[in-house]
Design an enzyme around this catalytic site. Structure first.
Site, PDB file in Angstrom:
ATOM      1  CE  LYS A 273      25.214  34.374  18.922  1.00 44.51           C
ATOM      2  NZ  LYS A 273      25.807  35.671  18.640  1.00 44.51           N
TER       3      LYS A 273
ATOM      4  CD  GLN B  65      29.217  37.054  19.004  1.00 44.40           C
ATOM      5  OE1 GLN B  65      28.366  36.455  18.339  1.00 44.40           O
ATOM      6  NE2 GLN B  65      28.959  37.501  20.214  1.00 44.40           N
TER       7      GLN B  65
ATOM      8  CG  ASP C 283      23.082  39.811  14.985  1.00 44.06           C
ATOM      9  OD1 ASP C 283      22.471  39.270  15.915  1.00 44.06           O
ATOM     10  OD2 ASP C 283      24.319  39.744  14.830  1.00 44.06           O
TER      11      ASP C 283
HETATM   12  N1  GUN Z   1      27.469  40.393  20.902  1.00 46.24           N
HETATM   13  C1  GUN Z   1      26.666  40.358  22.001  1.00 46.24           C
HETATM   14  N2  GUN Z   1      25.390  40.089  21.631  1.00 46.24           N
HETATM   15  C2  GUN Z   1      25.390  39.969  20.291  1.00 46.24           C
HETATM   16  C3  GUN Z   1      24.375  39.691  19.339  1.00 46.24           C
HETATM   17  O1  GUN Z   1      23.191  39.515  19.645  1.00 46.24           O
HETATM   18  N3  GUN Z   1      24.777  39.632  18.042  1.00 46.24           N
HETATM   19  C4  GUN Z   1      26.067  39.827  17.669  1.00 46.24           C
HETATM   20  N4  GUN Z   1      26.372  39.779  16.390  1.00 46.24           N
HETATM   21  N5  GUN Z   1      27.034  40.098  18.528  1.00 46.24           N
HETATM   22  C5  GUN Z   1      26.697  40.162  19.832  1.00 46.24           C
END
Ligand code: GUN
Length: 285
Positions: free
Chosen positions: A52, A96, A119
């Protein structure tokens, strides 16, 4: 003829367009900023966060990554989120998931300001999606919507069957498809006779994280198949939830794993971060 829908193709195009948008914002002295918080040492989470960050920096987004130890106190995390909530240089905040058990995930997600919730997990943004109002939409389902549009897959009137009911993928993709006039059925671990359901799907979205959940006898001829699975086998190979080789023979459109939905998820995070910076800029005027 089956069309394989590669997310990489659209992701590259969108990232190039986003890079141009970031450059246009920088001429107005605005640099979109993304804060990513990770708690603990989970290998997969750390890998995702690295990807990311690299993707953000490649298109000119400023990124700030904060790493906390596994035994972190909830209060410390909430304080850090509040700091980013007030930081003018940060337009998007991502924590995350999953988080360690001593931390209340709901409380964390509700602490992120909805206007920085790239998100789309804050209840306000979840509610906006449910009401079909503008707001941040979770990245994976938003990426699927963009991919279906790019490949010209009509959604209105289709029977969409979703396997998996997570807050991250299953539930929001159902809302998106409903907002686009599909008829939506949700299936999950307690669904009786899954095959009876999946065989009715014109559009089948699978997001359970279990290899070979969907085999060719479970789909209708000509169905559109979207595979959100991402399972690492011991061999190091990554596979989805769909038995690709056999299902491909019957499908009209199908996403591969890797190079399918995955690259779109990260692209949508960049998209939401740039969107947040643009919205803030127009609000400041
Ligand atoms: N863990 C797995 N997928 C995601 C996501 O799309 N966003 C976040 N913050 N954590 C995750």
């Amino acid at each position: 003829m089956t069309t394989v829908m590669y997310g990489t193709e659209l992701a590259n195009k969108m990232r190039s367009d986003l890079k141009d948008e970031v450059e246009a914002l920088s001429r107005k002295n605005i640099q979109p900023g993304l804060a990513v918080i990770i708690v603990g040492d989970d290998y997969a989470s750390k890998t995702y966060v690295r990807i990311k960050r690299n993707a953000a920096e490649k298109i000119g987004i400023y990124s700030k990554v904060v790493e906390f130890p596994e035994d972190l106190k909830e209060e410390t995390l909430l304080d850090k989120i509040n700091e980013f909530n007030e930081d003018e240089n940060i337009h998007g905040i991502l924590v995350q998931l999953p988080l360690p058990p001593q931390i209340d995930e709901r409380k964390v997600l509700e602490t992120i300001k909805p206007e920085k919730d790239v998100d789309g997990f804050h209840p306000i943004n979840v509610g906006r999606l449910s009401n079909n109002q503008p707001g941040f939409i979770p990245c994976t389902p938003l990426g699927i919507e963009k991919m279906l549009g790019y490949y010209g897959v009509e959604v209105a009137g289709k029977h969409a069957v979703i396997v998996g009911r997570s807050n991250i993928v299953g539930k929001p993709i159902g809302q998106i498809l409903l907002n686009n006039d599909a008829t939506v059925t949700y299936c999950h671990s307690k669904t009786k006779n899954l095959k009876e359901m999946t065989k009715q799907a014109d559009l089948l979205i699978v997001a359970v994280g279990q290899a070979n959940t969907i085999t060719d006898d479970m789909i209708k001829e000509g169905a559109v198949i979207v595979d959100v699975g991402n399972t690492y086998l011991e061999s190091g190979k990554v596979v989805g939830d769909v038995a690709f080789d056999e299902v491909k023979e019957k499908a009209s459109f199908i996403t591969p794993v890797p190079k399918g939905v995955g690259p779109m998820t990260i692209t949508m995070l960049l998209y939401n971060t740039v969107l947040s910076a643009k919205v803030r800029n127009s609000a400041d005027k």
